[in-house]
Each structure stands twice: as C-alpha cells, then as structure tokens.
Design a protein around this motif. Structure first.
Motif, PDB file in Angstrom:
ATOM      1  N   TYR A  92      -9.473  13.268   3.805  1.00 38.08           N
ATOM      2  CA  TYR A  92     -10.388  13.547   4.909  1.00 38.08           C
ATOM      3  C   TYR A  92     -11.226  12.321   5.250  1.00 38.08           C
ATOM      4  O   TYR A  92     -11.432  11.442   4.410  1.00 38.08           O
ATOM      5  CB  TYR A  92     -11.322  14.704   4.535  1.00 38.08           C
ATOM      6  N   PHE A  93     -11.764  12.314   6.471  1.00 36.81           N
ATOM      7  CA  PHE A  93     -12.729  11.313   6.869  1.00 36.81           C
ATOM      8  C   PHE A  93     -13.978  11.477   6.009  1.00 36.81           C
ATOM      9  O   PHE A  93     -14.356  12.607   5.709  1.00 36.81           O
ATOM     10  CB  PHE A  93     -13.055  11.512   8.354  1.00 36.81           C
ATOM     11  N   PRO A  94     -14.661  10.461   5.573  1.00 40.20           N
ATOM     12  CA  PRO A  94     -14.441   9.047   5.884  1.00 40.20           C
ATOM     13  C   PRO A  94     -13.521   8.319   4.906  1.00 40.20           C
ATOM     14  O   PRO A  94     -13.430   7.108   4.978  1.00 40.20           O
ATOM     15  CB  PRO A  94     -15.851   8.487   5.768  1.00 40.20           C
ATOM     16  N   PHE A  95     -12.876   9.054   3.993  1.00 38.24           N
ATOM     17  CA  PHE A  95     -12.034   8.354   3.017  1.00 38.24           C
ATOM     18  C   PHE A  95     -10.714   7.915   3.641  1.00 38.24           C
ATOM     19  O   PHE A  95     -10.149   6.911   3.274  1.00 38.24           O
ATOM     20  CB  PHE A  95     -11.788   9.250   1.812  1.00 38.24           C
ATOM     21  N   SER A  96     -10.212   8.736   4.564  1.00 40.03           N
ATOM     22  CA  SER A  96      -9.003   8.320   5.269  1.00 40.03           C
ATOM     23  C   SER A  96      -9.028   8.892   6.672  1.00 40.03           C
ATOM     24  O   SER A  96      -9.877   9.726   7.000  1.00 40.03           O
ATOM     25  CB  SER A  96      -7.749   8.763   4.511  1.00 40.03           C
ATOM     26  N   TRP A  97      -8.133   8.452   7.480  1.00 39.42           N
ATOM     27  CA  TRP A  97      -8.059   8.878   8.873  1.00 39.42           C
ATOM     28  C   TRP A  97      -6.613   8.796   9.307  1.00 39.42           C
ATOM     29  O   TRP A  97      -5.770   8.253   8.595  1.00 39.42           O
ATOM     30  CB  TRP A  97      -8.931   7.961   9.739  1.00 39.42           C
ATOM     31  N   GLU A  98      -6.340   9.372  10.449  1.00 35.51           N
ATOM     32  CA  GLU A  98      -4.975   9.318  10.961  1.00 35.51           C
ATOM     33  C   GLU A  98      -4.684   7.898  11.410  1.00 35.51           C
ATOM     34  O   GLU A  98      -5.379   7.372  12.283  1.00 35.51           O
ATOM     35  CB  GLU A  98      -4.827  10.286  12.131  1.00 35.51           C
ATOM     36  N   PHE A 123      -1.377   2.570  13.171  1.00 37.24           N
ATOM     37  CA  PHE A 123      -0.302   1.585  13.027  1.00 37.24           C
ATOM     38  C   PHE A 123       0.483   1.873  11.749  1.00 37.24           C
ATOM     39  O   PHE A 123       0.424   1.115  10.787  1.00 37.24           O
ATOM     40  CB  PHE A 123      -0.860   0.157  13.016  1.00 37.24           C
ATOM     41  N   GLN A 124       1.181   3.006  11.755  1.00 34.24           N
ATOM     42  CA  GLN A 124       1.859   3.477  10.544  1.00 34.24           C
ATOM     43  C   GLN A 124       2.902   2.489  10.023  1.00 34.24           C
ATOM     44  O   GLN A 124       3.186   2.453   8.834  1.00 34.24           O
ATOM     45  CB  GLN A 124       2.558   4.806  10.846  1.00 34.24           C
ATOM     46  N   GLU A 125       3.493   1.720  10.961  1.00 36.99           N
ATOM     47  CA  GLU A 125       4.614   0.887  10.537  1.00 36.99           C
ATOM     48  C   GLU A 125       4.171  -0.365   9.787  1.00 36.99           C
ATOM     49  O   GLU A 125       4.905  -0.916   8.999  1.00 36.99           O
ATOM     50  CB  GLU A 125       5.475   0.472  11.737  1.00 36.99           C
ATOM     51  N   SER A 126       2.952  -0.815  10.095  1.00 38.29           N
ATOM     52  CA  SER A 126       2.547  -2.045   9.422  1.00 38.29           C
ATOM     53  C   SER A 126       1.734  -1.698   8.185  1.00 38.29           C
ATOM     54  O   SER A 126       1.171  -0.611   8.081  1.00 38.29           O
ATOM     55  CB  SER A 126       1.730  -2.921  10.363  1.00 38.29           C
ATOM     56  N   HIS A 127       1.732  -2.596   7.250  1.00 40.05           N
ATOM     57  CA  HIS A 127       1.077  -2.316   5.982  1.00 40.05           C
ATOM     58  C   HIS A 127      -0.416  -2.522   6.012  1.00 40.05           C
ATOM     59  O   HIS A 127      -1.112  -2.008   5.164  1.00 40.05           O
ATOM     60  CB  HIS A 127       1.680  -3.217   4.884  1.00 40.05           C
ATOM     61  N   TRP A 128      -0.933  -3.280   6.961  1.00 41.60           N
ATOM     62  CA  TRP A 128      -2.333  -3.695   6.846  1.00 41.60           C
ATOM     63  C   TRP A 128      -3.303  -2.533   6.976  1.00 41.60           C
ATOM     64  O   TRP A 128      -4.333  -2.485   6.306  1.00 41.60           O
ATOM     65  CB  TRP A 128      -2.666  -4.833   7.815  1.00 41.60           C
ATOM     66  N   GLU A 129      -2.966  -1.534   7.828  1.00 38.28           N
ATOM     67  CA  GLU A 129      -3.885  -0.405   7.955  1.00 38.28           C
ATOM     68  C   GLU A 129      -3.863   0.448   6.679  1.00 38.28           C
ATOM     69  O   GLU A 129      -4.893   0.959   6.241  1.00 38.28           O
ATOM     70  CB  GLU A 129      -3.553   0.441   9.182  1.00 38.28           C
ATOM     71  N   TRP A 130      -2.673   0.590   6.089  1.00 33.68           N
ATOM     72  CA  TRP A 130      -2.571   1.288   4.800  1.00 33.68           C
ATOM     73  C   TRP A 130      -3.436   0.591   3.764  1.00 33.68           C
ATOM     74  O   TRP A 130      -4.180   1.229   3.021  1.00 33.68           O
ATOM     75  CB  TRP A 130      -1.125   1.291   4.297  1.00 33.68           C
ATOM     76  N   LEU A 131      -3.284  -0.720   3.721  1.00 35.08           N
ATOM     77  CA  LEU A 131      -4.030  -1.502   2.730  1.00 35.08           C
ATOM     78  C   LEU A 131      -5.529  -1.362   2.960  1.00 35.08           C
ATOM     79  O   LEU A 131      -6.309  -1.117   2.029  1.00 35.08           O
ATOM     80  CB  LEU A 131      -3.615  -2.977   2.810  1.00 35.08           C
ATOM     81  N   PHE A 132      -5.929  -1.479   4.236  1.00 36.31           N
ATOM     82  CA  PHE A 132      -7.348  -1.378   4.547  1.00 36.31           C
ATOM     83  C   PHE A 132      -7.886  -0.001   4.165  1.00 36.31           C
ATOM     84  O   PHE A 132      -8.955   0.118   3.570  1.00 36.31           O
ATOM     85  CB  PHE A 132      -7.581  -1.641   6.039  1.00 36.31           C
ATOM     86  N   GLN A 133      -7.127   1.040   4.510  1.00 35.49           N
ATOM     87  CA  GLN A 133      -7.571   2.395   4.192  1.00 35.49           C
ATOM     88  C   GLN A 133      -7.716   2.598   2.674  1.00 35.49           C
ATOM     89  O   GLN A 133      -8.690   3.186   2.213  1.00 35.49           O
ATOM     90  CB  GLN A 133      -6.584   3.415   4.758  1.00 35.49           C
ATOM     91  N   SER A 134      -6.755   2.084   1.934  1.00 34.72           N
ATOM     92  CA  SER A 134      -6.822   2.225   0.474  1.00 34.72           C
ATOM     93  C   SER A 134      -8.032   1.490  -0.089  1.00 34.72           C
ATOM     94  O   SER A 134      -8.760   2.015  -0.945  1.00 34.72           O
ATOM     95  CB  SER A 134      -5.542   1.680  -0.178  1.00 34.72           C
ATOM     96  N   LEU A 135      -8.246   0.268   0.394  1.00 36.73           N
ATOM     97  CA  LEU A 135      -9.391  -0.512  -0.094  1.00 36.73           C
ATOM     98  C   LEU A 135     -10.708   0.149   0.303  1.00 36.73           C
ATOM     99  O   LEU A 135     -11.661   0.206  -0.478  1.00 36.73           O
ATOM    100  CB  LEU A 135      -9.333  -1.945   0.461  1.00 36.73           C
ATOM    101  N   TRP A 136     -10.761   0.663   1.525  1.00 41.86           N
ATOM    102  CA  TRP A 136     -11.956   1.342   2.023  1.00 41.86           C
ATOM    103  C   TRP A 136     -12.263   2.565   1.157  1.00 41.86           C
ATOM    104  O   TRP A 136     -13.398   2.762   0.704  1.00 41.86           O
ATOM    105  CB  TRP A 136     -11.734   1.734   3.482  1.00 41.86           C
ATOM    106  N   GLY A 137     -11.241   3.402   0.934  1.00 39.07           N
ATOM    107  CA  GLY A 137     -11.432   4.609   0.124  1.00 39.07           C
ATOM    108  C   GLY A 137     -11.891   4.255  -1.277  1.00 39.07           C
ATOM    109  O   GLY A 137     -12.822   4.863  -1.825  1.00 39.07           O
TER     110      GLY A 137
END
Ligand SMILES: *[C@@H]1O[C@H](CO)[C@@H](O)[C@H](O)[C@H]1NC(C)=O
Length: 296
Positions: A253-259, A262-276
């Motif tokens: 859930y927000f604010p730990f993750s969001w929809e 840019f699913q195809e690139s890794h940077w948003e995944w990485l950012f979300q993981s680091l943010w969480g």
C-alpha cells in the motif's frame, strides 16, 4: 482480519500462521496457508537446536579453523549430509506424474510451455499433495511465467535445505566454493542452479557463505574494533519481527509502494524498494528512540 484469512489468495505471505489464528475467528480453514516464512524459521531452529542439544560441544576452542569445525561437529555433519542426500534424491530422482524427473523450472510458459503444470518440480508436487488447497498462490514465478499451479516458496522440501543453511551458519565460508561449482558460476545454469524459490543447494551455499563473510566483517568492525555501532541497521534489527510483519501487511500500500508507471524498466522497482526500506528503517528508528521492542 478477513483479509488475513485469505492469506493464500492475497499477496500477504509473511504473517505466519499465528497472526491468522490468534487475531481472527476462523471462518474457513480450507484456504489457510500452512507453511510460511516464520513457520520455516521456527522449524529450522527447532531441528538445529535438537542437533545441538543431543551432541553438545562442551568446549569450543576459540582458535578453531575450518577443518576442526568439521571434526568437532562430525555427528551433526552426518545428520546434515543424510538430510541433504534426502533432498537431492527427492529433487532429482522422484518421479512426478506428467513431468520430467528432476525438473527445477517454473512451469507455465517457461521451457517453451512444455511443462505448464510442473511448477517447482518435486518440491511443488510434494506440497500440492500434502496441502492441497492450503497453498500459496502468488509465487514470484506467476507474473513472469504465467503459472497456474499453486507453489509455496517456503514448502516442505525446501525446509530441508533451510536446515542445512542454518547449520552452515555455524560453520565456515568454504561454502562459496561448493556454490560456484554447483552453479558453474552462472546466473541460472550449472549442475544445480541458484534458485531461491526452491532453496536449492547452490542457493543455500551461496547465501550461507555471504552471510558468514558479512557477519565476520561486521563482527570485526563493530565488536572487535568498535569503529561502528551498526547504524542504521541496528534499528530494524532490534525490531525485525515488527518490521517484517509490518511490511507483509502494509508493503503493498501507499506510501510503501504504488502502482508503477514504468514496469519494464528496473529503476522504478529499485527506487520503490529503496523507498520502502528507508521508510521502515525510519519507523524502526522512531521505535528505537521510544525504546519499543517487539520480540517473540
Ligand atoms: C494443466 O492443468 C489444467 C488444469 O489445472 C488442465 O486443464 C491442463 O490440461 C493441464 N495441462 C497439461 C499439459 O497437463
């Protein structure tokens, strides 16, 4: 609460059986996920503590080097080798109906869609046979391989190897050599590929090795030399169960993750993981300041 009961159908996989049973009126047992991360940790430590209790090493020489570790613990090594032989035999020799023997893949569209129902090979088959509907339905392979079979990443067969892994924690760092040979230093190949969902032998060797090296390094820097007190890792470390369960419940859930856009690139995944992760470290820090520690 109602959500917790649907654990096998939701993405919440880490809450453990206790949360589901204690917090809730059990409406339906039929979909309850039996295995889990905390269950596996508990069982692994249970077996290892039995081993340790039955063959107490009265005096552990502080200067013990790798070979003497093996000699000192030989009865335990015997049990561990027997367990590992069991894992190897079941994984590679047990016939699974309609699937190739020794299959280690994800099924679904993996392997050109040849074995869609073979997810997890023998490990998956044993769990589906033992637990039936009480299985985890959102394995990590579902998204990429479009698998339809339930598969539990903390299943029965993998538990054998998590015991072996826990035992390696009491041993030495030669495990990296075994891991390199088993996986032939490749990402997903070799005699036994590194596979976290199956807890394959090369995976436990690799993880055991790096955990050991990391522990040795941190022990040197924090305990022996006193150069660093372990911040910020000490904060989540002091409340690991709290953070783990919190993440299992709220991580999607927000604010730990969001929809993600840019699913195809890794940077948003990485950012979300680091943010969480950063958020949980912050929460753990605030709890640390308040001297709130949750232990089981
Ligand atoms: C896989 O299982 C489904 C039912 O779960 C079945 O309809 C399908 O025919 C099976 N496919 C193969 C190749 O066995």
């Amino acid at each position: 609460c109602g959500y917790l009961l649907t654990t096998p159908f939701s993405k919440w996989k880490g809450c453990g059986l206790m949360l589901c049973v204690v917090d809730c009126v059990p409406v339906s047992w039929s979909w309850l996920r039996i295995p889990g991360v905390l269950q596996r940790l508990g069982f692994t430590y249970f077996v290892l503590s039995l081993l340790q209790t039955f063959w107490v090493q009265k005096e552990i020489p502080l200067t013990a080097v790798s070979c003497s570790d093996v000699v000192l613990y030989w009865p335990q090594w015997l049990v561990i080798i027997l367990l590992e032989t069991l894992w190897l035999c079941l994984t590679f020799l047990m016939p699974v109906p309609n699937c190739p023997t020794g299959y280690l893949g994800a099924g679904g569209i993996g392997d050109n869609g040849l074995y869609p129902n073979c997810t997890g090979g023998a490990a998956g088959y044993i769990d589906r046979w033992m637990f039936g509907d009480n299985m985890y339905r959102f394995p990590t392979c579902k998204e990429m391989y479009h698998t339809t079979q339930p598969f539990d990443p903390e299943g029965v067969l993998g538990t054998i190897n998590s015991i072996v892994m826990g035992f390696l924690g009491m041993q030495v760092s030669w495990t990296i050599f075994c891991s390199s040979i088993l996986s032939k230093c490749t990402r997903d190949g070799g005699f036994i590929p590194v596979n976290k969902n199956l807890w394959s032998l090369s995976y436990v060797m690799c993880m055991g090795c790096f955990s050991f090296l990391l522990l040795a390094g941190i022990y040197l820097v924090t305990d022996m030399k006193g150069w660093w007190a372990g911040q910020p890792f000490i904060y989540p470390g002091m409340n690991s169960i709290f953070v783990y369960v919190g993440h299992s419940l709220l991580g999607f859930y927000f604010p730990f993750s969001w929809e993600m856009r840019f699913q195809e690139s890794h940077w948003e995944w990485l950012f979300q993981s680091l943010w969480g992760t950063a958020l949980w470290v912050l929460i753990a820090y605030l709890l640390y300041r308040k001297k709130f520690f949750l232990k089981i």
